[in-house]
Design a protein around this motif. Structure first.
Motif, PDB file in Angstrom:
ATOM      1  N   ILE A   1       0.750  -1.172   0.029  1.00 56.92           N
ATOM      2  CA  ILE A   1      -0.053   0.056  -0.071  1.00 56.92           C
ATOM      3  C   ILE A   1       0.668   1.294   0.012  1.00 56.92           C
ATOM      4  O   ILE A   1       1.789   1.544   0.698  1.00 56.92           O
ATOM      5  CB  ILE A   1      -0.667  -0.046   1.114  1.00 56.92           C
ATOM      6  CG1 ILE A   1      -1.662  -1.064   1.268  1.00 56.92           C
ATOM      7  CG2 ILE A   1      -1.921   1.139   1.182  1.00 56.92           C
ATOM      8  CD1 ILE A   1      -2.658  -1.332   2.539  1.00 56.92           C
ATOM      9  N   THR A   2       0.723   1.948  -1.085  1.00 56.60           N
ATOM     10  CA  THR A   2       1.644   3.211  -1.152  1.00 56.60           C
ATOM     11  C   THR A   2       0.764   4.455  -0.372  1.00 56.60           C
ATOM     12  O   THR A   2      -0.271   4.154  -0.012  1.00 56.60           O
ATOM     13  CB  THR A   2       1.705   3.584  -2.549  1.00 56.60           C
ATOM     14  OG1 THR A   2       0.665   4.092  -3.249  1.00 56.60           O
ATOM     15  CG2 THR A   2       2.354   2.374  -3.164  1.00 56.60           C
ATOM     16  N   GLN A   3       1.454   5.540  -0.337  1.00 59.36           N
ATOM     17  CA  GLN A   3       1.050   6.723   0.006  1.00 59.36           C
ATOM     18  C   GLN A   3      -0.270   7.539  -0.905  1.00 59.36           C
ATOM     19  O   GLN A   3      -0.790   8.411  -0.626  1.00 59.36           O
ATOM     20  CB  GLN A   3       1.954   7.996   0.375  1.00 59.36           C
ATOM     21  CG  GLN A   3       2.835   7.418   1.481  1.00 59.36           C
ATOM     22  CD  GLN A   3       4.013   8.393   1.770  1.00 59.36           C
ATOM     23  OE1 GLN A   3       4.050   9.510   1.163  1.00 59.36           O
ATOM     24  NE2 GLN A   3       4.701   8.136   3.133  1.00 59.36           N
ATOM     25  N   GLY A   4      -0.166   6.994  -2.286  1.00 56.31           N
ATOM     26  CA  GLY A   4      -1.046   7.328  -3.192  1.00 56.31           C
ATOM     27  C   GLY A   4      -0.430   8.827  -3.687  1.00 56.31           C
ATOM     28  O   GLY A   4      -1.258   9.611  -3.882  1.00 56.31           O
ATOM     29  N   GLN A   5       0.744   8.985  -3.906  1.00 59.08           N
ATOM     30  CA  GLN A   5       1.225  10.443  -4.216  1.00 59.08           C
ATOM     31  C   GLN A   5       1.480  10.222  -5.823  1.00 59.08           C
ATOM     32  O   GLN A   5       2.098   9.491  -6.489  1.00 59.08           O
ATOM     33  CB  GLN A   5       2.734  10.622  -3.740  1.00 59.08           C
ATOM     34  CG  GLN A   5       2.906  10.482  -2.175  1.00 59.08           C
ATOM     35  CD  GLN A   5       2.332  11.656  -1.458  1.00 59.08           C
ATOM     36  OE1 GLN A   5       1.592  12.434  -2.006  1.00 59.08           O
ATOM     37  NE2 GLN A   5       2.531  11.644  -0.087  1.00 59.08           N
ATOM     38  N   PRO A   6       0.681  10.969  -6.448  1.00 60.10           N
ATOM     39  CA  PRO A   6       0.551  11.029  -7.975  1.00 60.10           C
ATOM     40  C   PRO A   6       1.576  11.714  -8.760  1.00 60.10           C
ATOM     41  O   PRO A   6       1.555  12.959  -9.618  1.00 60.10           O
ATOM     42  CB  PRO A   6      -0.800  11.823  -8.268  1.00 60.10           C
ATOM     43  CG  PRO A   6      -0.727  12.918  -7.130  1.00 60.10           C
ATOM     44  CD  PRO A   6      -0.154  12.313  -6.121  1.00 60.10           C
ATOM     45  N   THR A   7       2.960  11.236  -8.561  1.00 56.43           N
ATOM     46  CA  THR A   7       4.138  12.099  -9.059  1.00 56.43           C
ATOM     47  C   THR A   7       4.415  11.673 -10.565  1.00 56.43           C
ATOM     48  O   THR A   7       5.203  12.403 -11.129  1.00 56.43           O
ATOM     49  CB  THR A   7       5.430  11.552  -8.241  1.00 56.43           C
ATOM     50  OG1 THR A   7       5.364  10.316  -8.128  1.00 56.43           O
ATOM     51  CG2 THR A   7       5.188  12.043  -7.004  1.00 56.43           C
ATOM     52  N   GLY A   8       3.921  10.311 -10.993  1.00 60.69           N
ATOM     53  CA  GLY A   8       4.330  10.017 -12.276  1.00 60.69           C
ATOM     54  C   GLY A   8       3.259  10.104 -13.320  1.00 60.69           C
ATOM     55  O   GLY A   8       3.536   9.246 -14.446  1.00 60.69           O
ATOM     56  N   TYR A   9       2.172  10.570 -13.257  1.00 62.85           N
ATOM     57  CA  TYR A   9       0.888  10.346 -14.099  1.00 62.85           C
ATOM     58  C   TYR A   9       1.278  11.328 -15.477  1.00 62.85           C
ATOM     59  O   TYR A   9       1.872  12.414 -15.263  1.00 62.85           O
ATOM     60  CB  TYR A   9      -0.305  10.629 -13.333  1.00 62.85           C
ATOM     61  CG  TYR A   9      -0.702   9.443 -12.724  1.00 62.85           C
ATOM     62  CD1 TYR A   9      -1.346   8.285 -13.178  1.00 62.85           C
ATOM     63  CD2 TYR A   9      -0.271   9.299 -11.317  1.00 62.85           C
ATOM     64  CE1 TYR A   9      -1.723   7.184 -12.543  1.00 62.85           C
ATOM     65  CE2 TYR A   9      -0.623   8.476 -10.671  1.00 62.85           C
ATOM     66  CZ  TYR A   9      -1.328   7.320 -11.090  1.00 62.85           C
ATOM     67  OH  TYR A   9      -1.825   6.332 -10.179  1.00 62.85           O
TER      68      TYR A   9
END
Lengths: 105, 259
Positions: free
Chosen positions: B192-200
């Motif tokens: 489970i990640t932090q859900g950080q949208p860094t690479g979309y």
């Protein structure tokens, strides 16, 4: 279709070099159905050929279980300066080519 | 009586950690990259092994291609994307002055198509739209995320935060229950990640293609058995904006690779 090729720009004669290729293709298996039950026809790359100054050095057959955007990595011996040519052949007359050159000292 | 009191106290205790847990402090924010295995990291790091780069190459071609009845290419207005688009994706979703609401990068591309190229909008998740947004966002690789800094965006960031905290679906879970409270643990086999949208937009091996943040959000929503919001809906845009503001300071990685 675009392809990404990684061949060392320079090598010493007799060196074993790694060649990495990545090409764009959906690789539709032919086993999937749409929401309304129709079969999605197979659309895959069926073979890949690499030629080094015209001579075939690597060939692979590809099958439906291979992921989309197939990545292939293989080795050959750097014998002489020249050109690597790559060819992907697939269903529905699909054909795609790429090439790159190498300096052998 | 004392038994009931003990039960009440125990119940309070049990509830306390859930109430206390919350937002991740800035120095503890981590990209999904840090949760991945070595092989997947290597795939992202090597531009000749990263399948997302195939879409970036496509996008580069589309950038220079004249389209629509105005016969204009993106490059005719914006010039060389390497300089004109650097850092742009790190600021999106951003407020559109005319619409007075935030728009995503995909929506911005389609607004440009409608207003300046007189072309039809590209459908969400279509190859061309993903390719263009991947190409534009790729120019921001390494730039720190600043989306949501605009004071005008504040109410929309707050709306997104409310949605992030709100339980939904048959499993009655909020985004925060996994991505704030339980990251670093596992859900079935997957971290489970932090859900950080860094690479979309990013290349998911599971999808076997590039996909947008909205696609990712929608699949999380079906995961908790909720009715997913439509592509481009104000709720998804607000969530996207909140997520980007929550990732403030992290570097853009587009196109990322994720399992």
């Amino acid at each position: 279709m675009p392809a990404l090729i990684n061949v060392p720009a320079k090598a010493k004669r007799g060196d074993v070099i790694e060649i990495r290729t990545l090409t764009s293709h959906i690789m539709e298996t032919g086993f999937r159905h749409t929401a309304d039950g129709k079969l999605v026809p197979r659309d895959i790359i069926t073979s890949f050929i690499c030629r080094y100054n015209g001579a075939e050095v690597f060939r692979a057959d590809l099958f439906p279980a291979i992921a989309a955007n197939p990545y292939l990595s293989f080795f050959t011996v750097a014998r002489e300066s020249g050109k690597f040519e790559f060819e992907w052949i697939g269903d529905n007359g699909y054909s795609s080519t790429a090439s790159t050159s190498i300096m052998v000292e | 009586m004392s038994v009931w009191r003990a039960i009440a106290a125990a119940a309070l205790f049990a509830a306390a950690p859930a109430l206390l847990a919350g937002e991740i402090p800035p120095d503890a924010r981590r990209s999904g990259y840090s949760f991945m295995g070595l092989e997947t990291r290597a795939m992202q790091d090597d531009d000749t092994a990263n399948p997302g780069m195939l879409f970036v190459l496509d996008g580069e071609q589309l950038w220079g291609k004249k389209t629509g009845s105005a016969e204009k290419a993106c490059a005719d207005c914006h010039g060389d994307a390497r300089s004109s688009m650097k850092g742009v994706a790190a600021r999106y979703p951003a407020i559109d002055k005319a619409l007075a609401r935030p728009v995503t990068l995909d929506q911005r591309i389609n607004l440009c198509r409608a207003n300046h190229q007189q072309a039809t909008p590209l459908p969400y998740e279509s190859r061309d739209l993903l390719a263009l947004s991947a190409f534009v966002a790729h120019q921001s690789r390494g730039v720190a995320i600043t989306a949501g800094d605009d004071p005008q965006a504040k109410p929309f960031v707050d709306q997104g935060r409310d949605l992030f905290m709100q339980r939904e679906g048959q499993l009655n879970l909020a985004c925060t229950n996994c991505h704030d409270d339980n990251f670093d643990k596992r859900l079935a086999g997957a971290p489970i990640t932090q859900g950080q949208p860094t690479g979309y937009p990013l290349y998911r091996l599971e999808w076997q293609t590039l996909g947008s943040l909205e696609r990712r959000l929608r699949s999380c929503m079906s995961g908790v058995r909720a009715q997913a919001y439509d592509y481009g809906s104000p709720e998804l845009v607000a969530l996207e904006l909140y997520l980007m503001s929550r990732a403030h300071g992290l570097s853009m990685e587009t196109p990322a690779v994720r399992p």
